[in-house]
Design an enzyme around this catalytic site. Structure first.
Site, PDB file in Angstrom:
ATOM      1  CE1 TYR A 150       0.520   0.717   4.477  1.00 49.46           C
ATOM      2  CE2 TYR A 150      -0.680  -1.355   4.632  1.00 49.46           C
ATOM      3  CZ  TYR A 150       0.110  -0.370   5.214  1.00 49.46           C
ATOM      4  OH  TYR A 150       0.483  -0.479   6.535  1.00 49.46           O
ATOM      5  CE  LYS A 165       6.057   0.034   6.452  1.00 50.30           C
ATOM      6  NZ  LYS A 165       7.303  -0.628   6.865  1.00 50.30           N
TER       7      LYS A 165
END
Ligand code: HXC
Ligand code: NAP
Length: 297
Positions: A150, A165
């Site tokens: 994701y 991330k």
């Protein structure tokens, strides 16, 4: 799959090396001949992991260094100690992370920061400290960051983690170009679900949901740690020397089926609130219990 000496004498620093995937990677790197530096906030899991590696791979050198990667001074001190005791750092594995399920509109500023400061800022502090050492030393090296799928799809209910991330993936690709001239490779791995206590307690609302989750994975199963640790070993090894700026997905095809937690939007918001609230209460209680045991012990 590999020669026993694939990573012989390479000094590898693994953040979050005392638990979950970090621990599994450290053990595998030890089997392949590496010298290890294990970092994390809690000393006990680091020591337990170091003992297990020394038992499994007699003669393996393992240094444990309790360190909060959110603190750049602690990170600098850790890298200096690793260099002093083991001579250099050849590879950094940015694995440490924090995460929880929450509806974005209910997140406090501190809640957002709690994850982003570990995942994005902490990864930057480690990358920066190790990168400077590698550039000064002139011997090259590599930096491997554990992200998630994701990072590029985004996902409902893990907003801070998805933002952080995505930042780590951008860091990986940016530095792959900027530090290529120093023979420093920067790569990432995007795992799908691999059972660990940390991820499951943060992200799996109930064990009964495991089977449902598997149905959303084309391979119909979760990952096995050895599959990920072999991929990580390959990406660190000299044999992958021309792989730079890459993010390798290892998820049984899961991300092609849709964003990790998006399916939960099918539930009404008040039900979601109840489930996530229960998970937070469970984590708070287990943390309070651990702290209580620490004080009395
Ligand atoms: C809403 C929450 C929350 C939750 C914490 N907060 N947990 N908000 N829901 N479940 C909020 C708190 O209310 C507080 O804000 C702020 O965050 C800071 O909380 P602390 O408990 O003081 O945070 P801290 O001690 O810094 O702990 C950080 C942590 C913790 C991330 C919350 O869980 C942690 O240290 N985790 C490390 C291990 C981990 O999470 N591993 C899982 C990785 S799995 P207020 O405003 O109230 O003060 C993973 C997998 C990704 O990443 C992909 C899967 C497919
Ligand atoms: P985990 O066991 O909870 O690992 C997180 C580690 O990070 C812990 O060892 C923790 O140790 C350390 N850590 C957290 N905050 C830190 C800080 N401020 N300073 C230093 N260390 C810190 O979870 P995991 O499942 O193995 O996850 C490992 C990595 O894989 C993470 O990057 C995660 O996002 C990624 N990932 C996991 C999955 C999965 O399904 N398991 C899927 C996709 C991606 P301390 O608490 O002792 O500090």
């Amino acid at each position: 799959m590999f020669r026993d000496d694939l990573l012989k004498d390479k000094v590898i620093l693994v953040t979050g090396g005392g638990s979950g995937l970090g621990q599994s990677m450290a053990k595998r790197f030890g089997e392949l001949g590496a010298k290890l530096v294990l970092a994390g906030r809690r000393p006990d899991p680091l020591e337990e992991t170091a003992t297990a590696i020394r038992e499994a791979s007699p003669g393996a050198e393992v240094l444990t260094h309790p360190c909060d990667i959110r603190n750049p001074d602690q990170v600098d001190a850790m890298v200096a100690t690793a260099v002093e005791k083991l001579g250099r750092v050849d590879h950094l594995v940015n694995n440490a992370a924090g995460n929880f399920l929450a509806q974005a509109e209910g997140l406090s500023a501190k809640g957002f920061d709690a994850v982003v400061r570990i995942v994005l800022h902490g990864t930057f502090h480690c990358t920066n400290a190790v990168g400077k050492h590698m550039i000064e030393r002139g011997g090259g090296g590599s930096i491997l960051s554990i992200v998630t799928t994701y990072a590029w799809t985004g996902s409902a209910f893990v907003l801070p983690s998805a933002c952080a991330k995505a930042g780590v993936l951008a860091m990986t690709r940016s530095l792959a170009v900027e530090w290529g001239r120093y023979d420093i490779r920067c790569n990432a791995i995007a795992p799908g679900p691999f059972p660990t206590e940390g991820a499951w307690s943060a992200l799996m609302p109930d064990p009964s949901m495991e089977e449902q989750h598997k149905k959303r994975i084309p391979s119909r199963r979760f990952g096995e740690h050895i599959e990920l640790t072999n991929l990580a070993s390959y990406l660190l090894a000299e044999e992958s020397g021309y792989v730079n700026g890459e993010c390798v997905t290892i998820d049984g095809g899961e991300w092609l089926m849709g964003g990790e937690f998006n399916h939960l939007t099918a539930m009404p918001s008040n039900v979601i609130d109840g489930v996530f609230g229960m998970m937070k209460a469970r984590r708070d209680a287990s943390r309070a219990k651990r702290r209580g045991e620490g004080e009395s012990g």
